[in-house]
Design an enzyme around this catalytic site. Structure first.
Site, PDB file in Angstrom:
ATOM      1  N   PRO A 238      43.710  16.046  30.296  1.00 12.84           N
ATOM      2  CG  PRO A 238      43.862  13.959  31.325  1.00 12.84           C
ATOM      3  CD  PRO A 238      44.429  14.765  30.199  1.00 12.84           C
ATOM      4  CG  ASP A 414      48.139  15.983  31.732  1.00 15.73           C
ATOM      5  OD1 ASP A 414      47.313  15.066  31.897  1.00 15.73           O
ATOM      6  OD2 ASP A 414      48.747  16.170  30.655  1.00 15.73           O
ATOM      7  CG  HIS A 415      43.839  13.270  37.066  1.00 19.73           C
ATOM      8  ND1 HIS A 415      44.552  12.333  37.753  1.00 19.73           N
ATOM      9  CD2 HIS A 415      42.839  13.661  37.904  1.00 19.73           C
ATOM     10  CE1 HIS A 415      44.011  12.143  38.945  1.00 19.73           C
ATOM     11  NE2 HIS A 415      42.981  12.942  39.070  1.00 19.73           N
ATOM     12  NE  ARG A 416      47.527  13.564  29.213  1.00 25.85           N
ATOM     13  CZ  ARG A 416      47.940  14.145  28.082  1.00 25.85           C
ATOM     14  NH1 ARG A 416      47.783  13.517  26.914  1.00 25.85           N
ATOM     15  NH2 ARG A 416      48.519  15.327  28.110  1.00 25.85           N
TER      16      ARG A 416
END
Length: 444
Positions: A238, A414-416
């Protein structure tokens, strides 16, 4: 030692080595020898192109070249015979070397099973952009040599039949339509099976001739690998992006001073060099951006080292070589390392090991006159920073308007793995260093 005219000889076949990284085929780029030439053990006899790099092929024998079984431009499966040699008969096993670093190879010339691999080691991604600079040997992970022996007095055994010549997209189309390429007559150059040949086999009208109005370009090698990596990255990680515009006049002034100093007289210094150093300093305070997501374990893997990647536009497509353990290098060493790997990538002599294992990437879209963008993450990395063009423009400076050197930084993450706060603080630190290099004193 080559065979003499009176000495008994035997024929040896050289099969395309397994070059590692899960690759199952390579394209013959060129031959440096011809039929009848005498070669020595480990003499470079040709070049092949993989999805990673152009690789030199050393001769596995000392002897005379009797046949070249693949032509430049031909895609050959790993394990398929590509050359034959006449060597002295009765050579002991010690005279049949395994080339250092080469992996095992199937005895049959057919296509081997593809090795499992993760996108963390796939070919590079990132925005289509060039960077500054690079010099690394084209060392690869070559392959063991499997030779078949045929006594000179007997007729040579015919090499195993090769699969029909075609491009990867055409082979996929044939598989999807249930067409056996072995029964298709190739209408392309030198019998190449084309898309229209496959469609004609199932009764589908071929595509109309476009003449000079369009050109179809087969996607293979680096471009094919990059496309696959981009799709995987875009749909598995994401992405989130942030932007920061900075007055980098002090950095540009520092760059000019360093270039004029004797200490850096023989080193290629660019804005990218100083931006790379700023990233390395900022990562010490924000290590979450130097990490990857382990999908299987559902864990974040944080690196305690920085393999800093640099997106480079090359004649073969986009490559992202990386400088290993960049965090321990001084500015001079870092500049030389960046120049080395990027130049090697552009010249087609980069080692596959230098194209994998990156932990974070920088891409310079400013060389194209672009200010900002949203770069796609290199697979297996948590962040990528894009540098825009350094523009001289009106800017608020000490309560007034002045012409200043201004740069926009674009960060995708990467928003994770990385929260917005972590990304923002990292980007702010990079900007603070480039806006005032003396700020480094407060961060280390």
């Amino acid at each position: 030692m080559t065979a003499t005219a009176d000495a008994p000889t035997q024929t040896r076949q050289f099969r395309l080595p397994d070059l590692g990284e899960g690759l199952t085929e390579s394209e013959i780029v060129s031959w440096r020898v011809g039929v009848g030439d005498t070669v020595q053990l480990n003499q470079v006899i040709g070049e092949v192109e993989t999805a990673k790099a152009v690789v030199e092929l050393p001769s596995p024998f000392t002897g005379r070249v009797t046949a070249l079984l693949a032509e430049p431009g031909q895609v050959v499966a790993v394990g398929a015979p590509i050359a034959e040699f006449e060597v002295a008969a009765g050579a002991s096993a010690k005279r049949e070397p395994n080339l250092v670093g080469y992996g095992a190879m199937p005895e049959a010339a057919g296509r081997p099973a593809r090795k499992a691999r993760s996108w963390a080691t796939a070919a590079p991604a990132a925005m289509h952009a060039a960077t500054e600079p690079a010099a690394v040997n084209a060392a690869t992970e070559p392959a063991a040599v499997h030779a078949t022996t045929v006594p000179a007095a007997e007729p040579a055994t015919a090499p195993p039949a090769e699969r029909p010549r075609s491009t990867p997209p055409v082979r996929k189309l044939a598989k999807d339509l249930g067409v056996d390429l072995a029964v298709v007559h190739g209408s392309g150059p030198k019998g190449l099976v084309t898309r229209d040949d496959v469609l004609a086999e199932v009764g589908t009208p071929p595509s109309p001739e476009a003449g000079d109005r369009e050109t179809r370009i087969p996607v293979q090698g680096v471009r094919k690998q990059t496309a696959a990596a981009m799709v995987a990255s875009a749909f598995t990680a994401p992405h989130a992006s942030e932007f920061l515009t900075v007055d980098v006049t002090p950095t540009m002034e520092l760059l000019a001073k360093l270039k004029a100093s004797k200490a850096f007289a023989d080193v290629r210094l660019t804005p990218m060099t100083l931006a790379a150093k700023a990233v390395l300093v900022a990562l010490r305070r924000h290590p979450s951006l130097n990490a990857r997501w382990d999908e299987k374990a559902q864990e974040i893997v944080q690196y305690h080292y920085v393999n800093l990647g640099f997106a480079a536009a090359t004649p073969r497509g986009l490559l992202v070589p990386n400088v290993k353990d960049a965090e321990v290098l001084g500015l001079r060493e870092l500049a030389a390392a960046i120049a080395g790997v990027v130049d090697a990538a552009r010249e087609g002599r980069i080692a596959p090991s230098d194209l994998t294992g990156g932990t974070i990437t920088i891409t310079n879209i400013g060389v194209f006159g672009v200010d900002a963008g949203t770069p796609i993450l290199n697979p297996g990395e948590a962040a990528i920073l894009a540098m825009g063009q350094v523009r001289r423009m009106p800017w608020e400076y000490r309560g007034d308007i002045a012409l200043r050197e201004v740069l926009t930084l674009s960060l995708s993450f990467d928003h994770r793995i990385v929260d917005g706060e972590q990304a923002s603080r990292f980007l702010a630190d990079v900007g603070a260093i480039l806006g005032d290099p003396g700020m480094v004193m407060t961060m280390v």
